[in-house]
Every structure is written in structure tokens, then in C-alpha cells.
Write an enzyme that holds these catalytic residues in place. Structure first.
Site, PDB file in Angstrom:
ATOM      1  N   LYS A 138      16.967   3.826  -9.045  1.00  0.00           N
ATOM      2  CA  LYS A 138      16.363   5.166  -9.032  1.00  0.00           C
ATOM      3  C   LYS A 138      17.381   6.229  -9.434  1.00  0.00           C
ATOM      4  O   LYS A 138      17.001   7.245 -10.015  1.00  0.00           O
ATOM      5  CB  LYS A 138      15.741   5.476  -7.671  1.00  0.00           C
ATOM      6  CG  LYS A 138      14.491   4.645  -7.426  1.00  0.00           C
ATOM      7  CD  LYS A 138      13.424   5.364  -6.642  1.00  0.00           C
ATOM      8  CE  LYS A 138      12.149   4.521  -6.615  1.00  0.00           C
ATOM      9  NZ  LYS A 138      11.141   4.993  -5.684  1.00  0.00           N
TER      10      LYS A 138
ATOM     11  N   LYS B 138       7.623  -5.890 -14.251  1.00  0.00           N
ATOM     12  CA  LYS B 138       6.543  -5.941 -13.272  1.00  0.00           C
ATOM     13  C   LYS B 138       5.523  -4.835 -13.529  1.00  0.00           C
ATOM     14  O   LYS B 138       5.863  -3.779 -14.064  1.00  0.00           O
ATOM     15  CB  LYS B 138       7.093  -5.872 -11.849  1.00  0.00           C
ATOM     16  CG  LYS B 138       7.614  -4.528 -11.411  1.00  0.00           C
ATOM     17  CD  LYS B 138       7.707  -4.436  -9.875  1.00  0.00           C
ATOM     18  CE  LYS B 138       7.695  -2.962  -9.483  1.00  0.00           C
ATOM     19  NZ  LYS B 138       7.536  -2.672  -8.086  1.00  0.00           N
TER      20      LYS B 138
ATOM     21  N   LYS C  12       3.293   1.675 -12.051  1.00  0.00           N
ATOM     22  CA  LYS C  12       2.590   2.873 -12.522  1.00  0.00           C
ATOM     23  C   LYS C  12       3.384   3.621 -13.583  1.00  0.00           C
ATOM     24  O   LYS C  12       2.827   4.408 -14.328  1.00  0.00           O
ATOM     25  CB  LYS C  12       2.204   3.790 -11.356  1.00  0.00           C
ATOM     26  CG  LYS C  12       3.312   4.124 -10.403  1.00  0.00           C
ATOM     27  CD  LYS C  12       2.733   4.803  -9.169  1.00  0.00           C
ATOM     28  CE  LYS C  12       3.714   4.857  -8.017  1.00  0.00           C
ATOM     29  NZ  LYS C  12       3.884   3.591  -7.316  1.00  0.00           N
TER      30      LYS C  12
HETATM   31  P1  ATP Z   1       6.254   1.592  -9.093  1.00  0.00           P
HETATM   32  O1  ATP Z   1       4.927   1.268  -9.705  1.00  0.00           O
HETATM   33  O2  ATP Z   1       6.705   2.985  -9.350  1.00  0.00           O
HETATM   34  O3  ATP Z   1       7.264   0.525  -9.354  1.00  0.00           O
HETATM   35  P2  ATP Z   1       5.283   0.437  -6.834  1.00  0.00           P
HETATM   36  O4  ATP Z   1       3.942   0.270  -7.400  1.00  0.00           O
HETATM   37  O5  ATP Z   1       6.242  -0.703  -6.742  1.00  0.00           O
HETATM   38  O6  ATP Z   1       6.018   1.601  -7.544  1.00  0.00           O
HETATM   39  P3  ATP Z   1       5.652   0.706  -4.044  1.00  0.00           P
HETATM   40  O7  ATP Z   1       5.174   1.743  -3.081  1.00  0.00           O
HETATM   41  O8  ATP Z   1       7.121   0.575  -4.247  1.00  0.00           O
HETATM   42  O9  ATP Z   1       5.000   1.034  -5.406  1.00  0.00           O
HETATM   43  O10 ATP Z   1       5.068  -0.723  -3.662  1.00  0.00           O
HETATM   44  C1  ATP Z   1       4.111  -0.925  -2.676  1.00  0.00           C
HETATM   45  C2  ATP Z   1       3.974  -2.405  -2.379  1.00  0.00           C
HETATM   46  O11 ATP Z   1       3.435  -3.102  -3.510  1.00  0.00           O
HETATM   47  C3  ATP Z   1       5.319  -3.063  -2.067  1.00  0.00           C
HETATM   48  O12 ATP Z   1       5.138  -3.998  -1.010  1.00  0.00           O
HETATM   49  C4  ATP Z   1       5.670  -3.754  -3.355  1.00  0.00           C
HETATM   50  O13 ATP Z   1       6.493  -4.867  -3.132  1.00  0.00           O
HETATM   51  C5  ATP Z   1       4.290  -4.172  -3.901  1.00  0.00           C
HETATM   52  N1  ATP Z   1       4.255  -4.255  -5.375  1.00  0.00           N
HETATM   53  C6  ATP Z   1       4.538  -3.252  -6.253  1.00  0.00           C
HETATM   54  N2  ATP Z   1       4.412  -3.658  -7.534  1.00  0.00           N
HETATM   55  C7  ATP Z   1       4.053  -4.971  -7.493  1.00  0.00           C
HETATM   56  C8  ATP Z   1       3.760  -5.964  -8.497  1.00  0.00           C
HETATM   57  N3  ATP Z   1       3.803  -5.687  -9.801  1.00  0.00           N
HETATM   58  N4  ATP Z   1       3.414  -7.194  -8.079  1.00  0.00           N
HETATM   59  C9  ATP Z   1       3.355  -7.489  -6.765  1.00  0.00           C
HETATM   60  N5  ATP Z   1       3.613  -6.604  -5.772  1.00  0.00           N
HETATM   61  C10 ATP Z   1       3.952  -5.362  -6.107  1.00  0.00           C
END
Ligand code: ATP
Ligand code: LTN
Length: 335
Positions: free
Chosen positions: A117, A199, A202
């Protein structure tokens, strides 16, 4: 609640920093909902954590309500789970400060999320971004959970939480339960439809399916999904050689409950052209009830308010007990 049951305790949270996507659902929330009979569950919205990155205030408020509605629409029954907003339970910030004083500069400097970050927001490397894991440790330790269900990316923060809890317990005697991370076996990493090497997130909206996307939008994203440039052109699970198709297969498996062998048989002799829209349809059907229910709930603000007020009440009682214990142990004079 916690005093009267023998159930193990589970706790997790998500930042209301944007719309929820299929990765958040399959990797996190879907697995939480199935647990409420077996565990006593606390699920919260980590709104204080979102302040580590600049937010538009009105959007943060909207995302917070949307996330709460989505929690419920994804199957987290507020009668069976304690659903609350982090900033409504001031003990999080209070214990966060104490834990800042029991976490080392070196430990925080090693956190991968901090490094990522800081690189991404080089113009705003604020102190909150650095001490983020101490607030997260407070979120967790206040509720004395046995398990913290998170995706793979949060494991390092849960490990740090364990170290801080052990350090505190060694200094002052048993105070905190030392929790375990709980990582799902499938769906722990849903990859971007645009780029199967990163991965689903958003921050890459094109390859990201949001829970509130309309069916046409979802189908468009799946039709455009990147498949692999191998000559074979058949539907076969092989994440190393065919990452794009394998990601689509794991999404299809998670949505339909079918095994990889069953999916291979179903599309035997057909190319990607038939497979991609089938995955789109399966996702549309999985998300349809969630989208409709989220929208219905969002139209009923009074209900949502009732949920988060009751949640903060229940969570606050548990959190307060732990915080008083901590204040006493470190020598703060009670009021
Ligand atoms: P960003 O999209 O900005 O990377 P994020 O979607 O990871 O953010 P978080 O609030 O960090 O948002 O994640 C919420 C939960 O969803 C966490 O438990 C995270 O491990 C899970 N998660 C996020 N992205 C994935 C993914 N692509 N596949 C599986 N689990 C995910
Ligand atoms: N850091 C997590 C969100 C989060 C969390 C927590 C998860 C904040 N506090 C406590 C589990 C337990 C994230 O970004 N997904």
C-alpha cells in the site's frame, strides 16, 4: 451471549472501501454464513481501517450500508451473528492504542500489505497505514475468538496478532486467547477475469465481477474473460498451463458444486465459446438472489439501523469486558 454458550468463537471483518466482488464472496463471506450454527460469530465492517487510504465521505457512508446489506443478503442472519460497525464500538480504537505500545517498529515494517500500500499510495504513507495491524489485532483480541476466517492475503496480520497476544500474556498473565487463522480450501484466491495472474480486485474493475452487477454486465465480463493461448482449446483443469480456464472452472465449481472432472465431462468436445457463457450464467444465478436481497434491504434503512445498533450493543458488552481487563493489567487507574 458468549458467557452462556460453549460454542467456539469466530470473528472477521471487511473494509467498506468499495463494492463487494465475487472474490470477497467466494473467498470470505460465503464461508462465514455456513458457520453460525457451529460457532458464535462476530462479523464487522472495518470502517476505521478504510481511513488509512483517502475516502470520499459520502461514498464511505454508502459503501458501509451497502456492505452491511450484502452481509445479510449473503446469508449472515443478524439474529444468529453479531453484525456491527467497527467505529460504533469505541473499544477497538482504545485497545488499538494500547497494542500500538506492544508492537515493534520492525514487526510492522515487515508487513507485506504495508509495503504494497505504501508503494501504491506513495503520496500518503500515513501513520495509520503503518499501525493498521495493531488496530486489526485489537479488532480480533477484544472478542477472544478461536478462529479468524480470512483470505490468504490476511494471514500475516493474523500471525502478528498471535505474536502480540502472546507477548502481552507473557508480561501480564493470560489475558487474550491466541486465535488461529482459518483459510478456505476453495475460493481462497479468485483471479481477475482479465489477467489470471493477479487476484480479482476492485482496483481492476474490468476483470472484476461485483455482487451488484446486472446480469448483462456479468455475462459481458465472462464472454470477454481471458482464456489461454494453448492450442488444445479444451476445458481442462491445469492452473499452471491453463490459468485462465482453470480460474473459470474454479468459479464454476464454486457456483454449481460440481467437481473438476464433472465439468470436464460436461464440456467435452466443446470449445471455450460454449464454456464461458455457461460460467457467466452460473454466476448470474448465484448472485441474483444476493443482488435482489441487497437492494431490498438498502431500501429499508430503518431495518439496517436496527441491525447495526443491536450489533454494536452486543459487541460492545464483550469488547468492554476485555478492555477493562487490559486497562487493569497495565496499571491504568479505573474511573
Ligand atoms: P482489493 O480489491 O482492493 O484488493 P479486497 O477486495 O481484497 O480489496 P478486502 O477488504 O481486503 O478487500 O478483503 C475482504 C476479504 O475478501 C478478505 O478476507 C480477503 O482475503 C478476501 N478476498 C479479497 N479478494 C479475494 C479474491 N480475489 N479471492 C478470494 N478472496 C478474496
Ligand atoms: N485487514 C482486513 C480487514 C480487517 C479484518 C480485521 C479481518 C480489519 N480487521 C479483523 C479479520 C479480522 C482486510 O483488509 N481484509
Amino acid at each position: 451471549m458468549s458467557e452462556t454458550t460453549e460454542k467456539k468463537v469466530m470473528l472477521s471483518g471487511i473494509q467498506p472501501s468499495g463494492a463487494l466482488h465475487l472474490g470477497n464472496y467466494l473467498g470470505a463471506i460465503k464461508n462465514w454464513g455456513a458457520r453460525s450454527e457451529e460457532f458464535e460469530c462476530f462479523y464487522f465492517l472495518a470502517d476505521l481501517h478504510t481511513l488509512t487510504v483517502r475516502q470520499v465521505p459520502a461514498e464511505l457512508r454508502r459503501h458501509t450500508l451497502e456492505l452491511l446489506a450484502s452481509y445479510i443478503a449473503c446469508g449472515l442472519d443478524p439474529e444468529k451473528n453479531t453484525l456491527f460497525i467497527q467505529s460504533h464500538v469505541p473499544q477497538h480504537a482504545e485497545l488499538g492504542w494500547v497494542l500500538d505500545c506492544y508492537t515493534m517498529f520492525g514487526e510492522l515494517s515487515r508487513m507485506t500489505q504495508f509495503k504494497d500500500k505504501s508503494a501504491k499510495h506513495a503520496d500518503n504513507i500515513n501513520a495509520g497505514l503503518f499501525t493498521y495491524p495493531c488496530l486489526m489485532a485489537a479488532d480480533i483480541l477484544l472478542y477472544q475468538p478461536d478462529y479468524v476466517p480470512v483470505g490468504e492475503d490476511q494471514k500475516q496480520h493474523v500471525e502478528l496478532t498471535r505474536n502480540v497476544a502472546q507477548r502481552f500474556n507473557n508480561l501480564y498473565g493470560e489475558t487474550f486467547k491466541v486465535p488461529e487463522p482459518y483459510i478456505p480450501k476453495t475460493g481462497a484466491r479468485v483471479m481477475s477475469l482479465n489477467d489470471p495472474a493477479s487476484k480479482m480486485s476492485k482496483s481492476i474493475p474490468e476483470g472484476c465481477v461485483f455482487l451488484l452487477d446486472k446480469p448483462e454486465e456479468i455475462q459481458r465480463k465472462f464472454k470477454r474473460a481471458v482464456t489461454d493461448s494453448d492450442t488444445e482449446r479444451c476445458v481442462r483443469y491445469d492452473p499452471a498451463a491453463k490459468p485462465g480456464v482453470s480460474n473459470l472452472m474454479s468459479i464454476y465449481a464454486a457456483c454449481t458444486g460440481r467437481s473438476y472432472a464433472e465439468i470436464e465431462a460436461e464440456f467435452d468436445g466443446q470449445g471455450y465459446g460454449a464454456f464461458k457463457p455457461a460460467v457467466g450464467d452460473a454466476v448470474i444465478e448465484t448472485l441474483r438472489p444476493i443482488r435482489e436481497e441487497t437492494q431490498r434491504l438498502l431500501a429499508d434503512k430503518a431495518y439496517l439501523e436496527g441491525v447495526y445498533r443491536a450489533g454494536a450493543e452486543r459487541a460492545g458488552a464483550v469488547a468492554n469486558k476485555t478492555l477493562r481487563k487490559v486497562y487493569k493489567k497495565v496499571g491504568l487507574l479505573p474511573r
